[in-house]
Design an enzyme around this catalytic site. Structure first.
Site, PDB file in Angstrom:
ATOM      1  N   GLN A 237      48.538  39.087  67.307  1.00 56.42           N
ATOM      2  CA  GLN A 237      48.736  37.011  67.580  1.00 56.42           C
ATOM      3  C   GLN A 237      50.372  36.727  67.486  1.00 56.42           C
ATOM      4  O   GLN A 237      50.989  36.043  67.795  1.00 56.42           O
ATOM      5  CB  GLN A 237      47.718  37.047  66.294  1.00 56.42           C
ATOM      6  CG  GLN A 237      48.453  37.091  65.342  1.00 56.42           C
ATOM      7  CD  GLN A 237      47.641  36.417  63.605  1.00 56.42           C
ATOM      8  OE1 GLN A 237      47.312  36.901  63.323  1.00 56.42           O
ATOM      9  NE2 GLN A 237      47.943  35.177  62.997  1.00 56.42           N
TER      10      GLN A 237
ATOM     11  N   CYS B 240      44.592  34.328  63.867  1.00 53.03           N
ATOM     12  CA  CYS B 240      43.816  34.818  63.626  1.00 53.03           C
ATOM     13  C   CYS B 240      42.647  35.179  63.355  1.00 53.03           C
ATOM     14  O   CYS B 240      41.695  35.881  63.789  1.00 53.03           O
ATOM     15  CB  CYS B 240      44.072  35.239  62.058  1.00 53.03           C
ATOM     16  SG  CYS B 240      44.028  33.787  60.645  1.00 53.03           S
TER      17      CYS B 240
ATOM     18  N   HIS C 259      43.715  34.106  55.980  1.00 53.20           N
ATOM     19  CA  HIS C 259      43.879  35.302  57.225  1.00 53.20           C
ATOM     20  C   HIS C 259      42.402  35.441  57.700  1.00 53.20           C
ATOM     21  O   HIS C 259      41.465  35.383  56.713  1.00 53.20           O
ATOM     22  CB  HIS C 259      44.926  35.996  57.054  1.00 53.20           C
ATOM     23  CG  HIS C 259      44.820  37.044  58.044  1.00 53.20           C
ATOM     24  ND1 HIS C 259      45.984  36.174  59.509  1.00 53.20           N
ATOM     25  CD2 HIS C 259      44.984  38.523  58.266  1.00 53.20           C
ATOM     26  CE1 HIS C 259      45.618  37.727  59.861  1.00 53.20           C
ATOM     27  NE2 HIS C 259      45.084  38.650  59.547  1.00 53.20           N
TER      28      HIS C 259
ATOM     29  N   ASN D 234      43.497  44.158  61.949  1.00 52.33           N
ATOM     30  CA  ASN D 234      44.256  42.897  61.827  1.00 52.33           C
ATOM     31  C   ASN D 234      44.313  42.996  63.413  1.00 52.33           C
ATOM     32  O   ASN D 234      44.093  43.116  64.568  1.00 52.33           O
ATOM     33  CB  ASN D 234      45.315  43.711  60.817  1.00 52.33           C
ATOM     34  CG  ASN D 234      45.799  41.944  60.291  1.00 52.33           C
ATOM     35  OD1 ASN D 234      45.721  41.755  60.848  1.00 52.33           O
ATOM     36  ND2 ASN D 234      47.084  42.817  58.773  1.00 52.33           N
TER      37      ASN D 234
END
Length: 444
Positions: A64, A70, A362, A383
């Protein structure tokens, strides 16, 4: 001690610190070494590896970059798994820029409608001040993601690639905020003229917002030609598609069947009840953001069962607490800070929410779980911070961290016990706009 700090108070503090050899030793260490390096619990690091008993991911992590997208990345990472299988591709990404464009535009409209709705309140009203402060942020929630896909569809990354501003949103957001706050001034000034006059001005403000977004992010395609060569070197062509047609063809999971479960242990929050946060959303007319408050063991069980059944799980958490980015580990006691500072850090999860020491910051994706004797002991996390850290961008969360810092998961409704499925139909309790359970949508 009195209300004022006196020189005698300072003398006592200075003497107390200087005469303690442990304090001096720690000072010598911390002034030369990062506190995280000093406090890192080596025993936890040594006994934590990246292996899990149930592993789903065999793809590359996304990035990102310098943005707060996110929640969009996590949602699209969930959807791309089915798309890759349907197209027989080893690697594929939906355009994150496409969904961000429409989120920014829809959220501009959502903000302006909220300004119209509150135009009779004073400028220092807490809700009005909250709206003006949080305009044009990057963050969002699962229901907001689903609303965008449903209304605007999806495109492959090649059809609307990243731009400088999609990867680094700060300057674009500054300009957009300035335009929308200026528009808010105009709408509030028109309050006495009525809603029709306000909405005429709103249309002009939205034209400005659309122009800004096109300049920074590019113009979203109305249609595009999609063709690809699969991993067996077979060529395919779908022809010309709209974003909605592309989404209908390659979204293989039923987004409307997903519900958001949260763990909010504050005494004021009722377990087994639905709630929402005032002014939390992006698409006017879209499904509202609704949470069902449950306990952590149920969240863990449903997440584990979903992964074991072959599907990843979208979740929201407080990412920065007790984590080490380079080695990719989260553990509730990763840093042994108490002996360094001589302070017992004893706020529990409910206290941390109440006293603003934690919030959802997040969103990511569970892509694996390590199960022993029927219980999860660690979780594998995809992630969206690139592939340079952790296990090529995939992180390991020890189960203790889930208890303390995971707040939300999105799972299929039919996995819930019957009594909780029934609870989803209840009118949700409305929390104030600034409640910490809306924090993920306020990420910059």
């Amino acid at each position: 001690m009195n209300s004022e700090i006196t020189s005698s108070d300072l003398d006592l503090l200075r003497k107390g610190f200087t005469e303690n050899p442990v304090h001096r030793l720690v000072q010598n260490a911390v002034t030369q070494t990062s506190i995280d390096d000093l406090a890192l619990d080596r025993e936890i690091v040594v006994r934590t590896d990246h292996s899990v008993s149930h592993l789903l991911d065999d793809w590359k992590a996304t990035n990102q970059k310098n943005s707060g997208r996110c929640w969009l990345f996590a949602g699209l990472n969930l959807l791309r798994v089915g798309a890759m299988k349907a197209m027989n591709l080893k690697a594929f990404e939906f355009s994150q820029n496409h969904l961000m464009f429409w989120d920014k535009f829809e959220r501009a409209n959502y903000f302006l409608e909220a300004i119209i709705d509150t135009a009779d309140r004073d400028g220092d009203d807490r809700t009005v001040a909250f709206l003006l402060e949080g305009v044009a942020n990057d963050g969002g929630q699962w229901n907001m993601f689903a609303a965008l896909v449903k209304k605007h569809g999806l495109v492959p990354k090649a059809a609307m690639p990243e731009t400088q501003s999609s990867s680094s949103t700060g300057r674009m957001n500054d300009v957009l905020r300035r335009a929308l706050r200026q528009g808010a001034r105009d709408l509030r000034a028109l309050a006495s003229a009525g809603t029709e006059a306000q909405r005429q001005r709103k249309q002009e403000i939205l034209e400005i917002a659309y122009r800004i977004l096109c300049i920074h992010l590019g113009t979203p395609p109305e249609t595009f030609v999609w063709q690809w060569t699969d991993k067996d070197r077979e060529f395919h062509r779908d022809g010309e598609l709209t974003p909605l047609e592309f989404a209908e063809k390659y979204v293989t999971i039923p987004l409307d069947d997903y519900v958001c479960l949260v763990h909010d242990p504050r005494p004021s929050s009722l377990a087994g009840r639905t709630f929402t946060v005032d002014r939390l959303g992006n698409v006017v007319g879209g499904a509202p953001v609704v949470y069902l408050n449950v306990d952590v063991p149920l969240m863990k069980r449903l997440a584990m069962e979903t992964i074991v059944a072959g599907e990843a799980v979208w979740f929201g958490c407080d990412v920065g607490k007790m984590m080490r980015r380079d080695i990719g580990i989260w553990d509730a006691k990763l840093y042994d800070l108490e002996p360094i500072y001589g302070v017992p850090f004893d706020l529990d999860k409910a206290d941390r929410l109440t006293y603003h020491d934690t919030a959802m910051t997040h969103a990511m994706l569970f892509t694996g779980v390590d199960v022993m004797d029927g219980q999860p002991r660690r979780w594998r996390v995809e992630n969206s911070w690139g592939d340079k850290d952790a296990d090529q961008g995939f992180y390991t969360m020890n189960d203790s961290w889930f208890d303390e810092y995971v707040f939300e998961i999105a799972v299929r409704r039919d996995l819930l016990p019957e009594e909780l499925r029934s609870a989803l139909d209840a009118e949700p309790i409305v929390l104030p706009a600034w409640d910490p359970m809306g924090a993920l949508a306020r990420a910059h």
